[in-house]
Design a protein around this motif. Structure first.
Motif, PDB file in Angstrom:
ATOM      1  N   UNK A  16       1.897  11.735  -7.427  1.00  0.00           N
ATOM      2  CA  UNK A  16       2.655  12.964  -7.618  1.00  0.00           C
ATOM      3  C   UNK A  16       2.260  13.624  -8.922  1.00  0.00           C
ATOM      4  N   UNK A  17       2.540  14.907  -9.015  1.00  0.00           N
ATOM      5  CA  UNK A  17       2.241  15.652 -10.236  1.00  0.00           C
ATOM      6  C   UNK A  17       3.021  15.083 -11.408  1.00  0.00           C
ATOM      7  N   UNK A  18       4.284  14.756 -11.191  1.00  0.00           N
ATOM      8  CA  UNK A  18       5.086  14.206 -12.272  1.00  0.00           C
ATOM      9  C   UNK A  18       4.523  12.904 -12.803  1.00  0.00           C
ATOM     10  N   UNK A  19       4.104  12.007 -11.914  1.00  0.00           N
ATOM     11  CA  UNK A  19       3.542  10.732 -12.344  1.00  0.00           C
ATOM     12  C   UNK A  19       2.237  10.925 -13.093  1.00  0.00           C
ATOM     13  N   UNK A  20       1.409  11.876 -12.653  1.00  0.00           N
ATOM     14  CA  UNK A  20       0.159  12.152 -13.359  1.00  0.00           C
ATOM     15  C   UNK A  20       0.416  12.646 -14.776  1.00  0.00           C
ATOM     16  N   UNK A  28      -3.672   3.381  -2.287  1.00  0.00           N
ATOM     17  CA  UNK A  28      -3.777   2.299  -3.268  1.00  0.00           C
ATOM     18  C   UNK A  28      -3.162   1.045  -2.655  1.00  0.00           C
ATOM     19  N   UNK A  29      -3.665  -0.130  -3.067  1.00  0.00           N
ATOM     20  CA  UNK A  29      -3.112  -1.361  -2.523  1.00  0.00           C
ATOM     21  C   UNK A  29      -3.150  -2.471  -3.546  1.00  0.00           C
ATOM     22  N   UNK A  30      -2.268  -3.449  -3.351  1.00  0.00           N
ATOM     23  CA  UNK A  30      -2.160  -4.616  -4.213  1.00  0.00           C
ATOM     24  C   UNK A  30      -1.940  -5.828  -3.326  1.00  0.00           C
ATOM     25  N   UNK A  80       0.840  -1.206   0.000  1.00  0.00           N
ATOM     26  CA  UNK A  80       0.000   0.000   0.000  1.00  0.00           C
ATOM     27  C   UNK A  80       0.871   1.250   0.000  1.00  0.00           C
ATOM     28  N   UNK A  81       0.297   2.352  -0.486  1.00  0.00           N
ATOM     29  CA  UNK A  81       1.006   3.635  -0.418  1.00  0.00           C
ATOM     30  C   UNK A  81       0.051   4.808  -0.533  1.00  0.00           C
ATOM     31  N   UNK A 115       9.108  -1.793  -9.450  1.00  0.00           N
ATOM     32  CA  UNK A 115       8.416  -0.863  -8.559  1.00  0.00           C
ATOM     33  C   UNK A 115       6.965  -1.322  -8.428  1.00  0.00           C
ATOM     34  N   UNK A 116       6.543  -1.630  -7.214  1.00  0.00           N
ATOM     35  CA  UNK A 116       5.200  -2.156  -6.996  1.00  0.00           C
ATOM     36  C   UNK A 116       4.168  -1.052  -6.819  1.00  0.00           C
ATOM     37  N   UNK A 117       4.539   0.042  -6.204  1.00  0.00           N
ATOM     38  CA  UNK A 117       3.614   1.148  -5.975  1.00  0.00           C
ATOM     39  C   UNK A 117       3.692   2.164  -7.102  1.00  0.00           C
ATOM     40  N   UNK A 118       2.676   2.990  -7.184  1.00  0.00           N
ATOM     41  CA  UNK A 118       2.632   4.081  -8.163  1.00  0.00           C
ATOM     42  C   UNK A 118       2.585   5.397  -7.399  1.00  0.00           C
ATOM     43  N   UNK A 119       3.519   6.305  -7.711  1.00  0.00           N
ATOM     44  CA  UNK A 119       3.585   7.581  -7.003  1.00  0.00           C
ATOM     45  C   UNK A 119       2.306   8.380  -7.168  1.00  0.00           C
TER      46      UNK A 119
END
Length: 277
Positions: free
Chosen positions: A138-142, A175-177, A115-116, A132-136
């Motif tokens: 963040x503005x950059x990731x969007x 978010x979680x997996x 989770x993150x 990388x399991x999580x997704x940031x």
């Protein structure tokens, strides 16, 4: 207490870095949960905000044989309330990211709930491969996801670390997996003080070449300091020794479960009651 079949070993390393006045990161590595929190709010509040997040996970999740989605949800809710209290005591406000893994019991056996919230990350290293399991959040990731920014441009994008979700912010949805526990895998939970200074390739090489979790954690922090140390850096390294499934290094690591409006054991989002939008 511990799960009867799973054997793990873990280590934590943290450093204030070469620029910051105080360490606003906090971490927890207490069976069955491993968490990193990166506080925001300056030296007067950031450290208190991240510590409040860790305290919530220690109270609601740590110490049992296995965890549950309900316990993680309760920890996130408690963390949100605690960070709000910290923010109310300062002029600048406060917030925190959080990323972590919790050992849960799935229908098919032990599993990781990953989770993150924010841009602290969880990675999985197996063999010589890093994912990388999580997704940031963040503005950059969007911007990458919308196609306005290429992935290779993200590392040099000036506003890449502007986060869009945080504990203590209007949107604090996690978010979680759900992923299988795999023998021989190494999980890394880290603040952006590592990922802002060390490339994924550098992280992969360090995890590959390092021995015990203590050595790997120390080496990662040292690499971040050598690269500039412009932020606090905190890492938790977890090795699965036995009790998980056997998997080749190039096999799938699992598929994120389906999202639902109501949180249940298969949910990929963990909304904090009264906080998520």
């Amino acid at each position: 207490m511990a799960h009867p079949s799973i054997r793990l070993t873990s280590a934590v390393a943290t450093d204030v870095g070469l620029v910051r006045r105080a360490n606003e990161d906090s971490a927890l590595a207490e069976w069955p949960v491993f968490v990193v929190a990166d506080g925001m709010g300056g030296y007067e509040a950031g450290d208190r905000a991240s510590a409040a997040v860790i305290d919530a996970f220690r109270e609601h999740v740590a110490g049992g044989d296995v965890a549950s989605v309900g316990q993680v949800r309760a920890a996130l809710a408690a963390a949100g309330s605690a960070v709000d209290a910290v923010a109310a005591s300062t002029d600048r406000g406060a917030g925190s990211t959080v990323a972590g893994i919790a050992l849960v019991e799935d229908e098919e056996g032990p599993a990781w709930l990953v989770f993150n919230v924010g841009d602290s990350r969880v990675y999985r290293h197996h063999g010589i491969e890093l994912e990388q399991l999580t997704v940031d959040h963040s503005l950059g990731q969007e911007l990458v996801e919308s196609g306005e920014l290429r992935q290779e441009e993200l590392a040099t994008y000036a506003r890449r670390n502007v986060i869009t979700r945080a504990i203590g912010a209007p949107d604090s949805t996690a978010d979680s997996w759900l992923l299988p526990v795999v023998n021989g895998e190494r999980l890394l939970i880290c603040s952006d003080g590592l990922t802002s200074e060390v490339s994924d390739e550098g992280i992969r090489a360090t995890l590959t070449m390092s021995g015990r979790p203590e050595s790997a954690a120390a080496a990662l922090v040292q690499r971040a300091l050598q690269a500039g140390g412009r932020d606090n850096v905190t890492v938790v390294v977890v090795d699965v020794l036995a009790g998980g499934i056997d998997e080749q290094s190039d096999a799938t690591t699992g598929v994120p479960s389906l999202a639902h409006e109501e949180v249940d054991e298969d949910s990929t989002t963990i909304p904090v009651p009264g906080r998520g939008r």
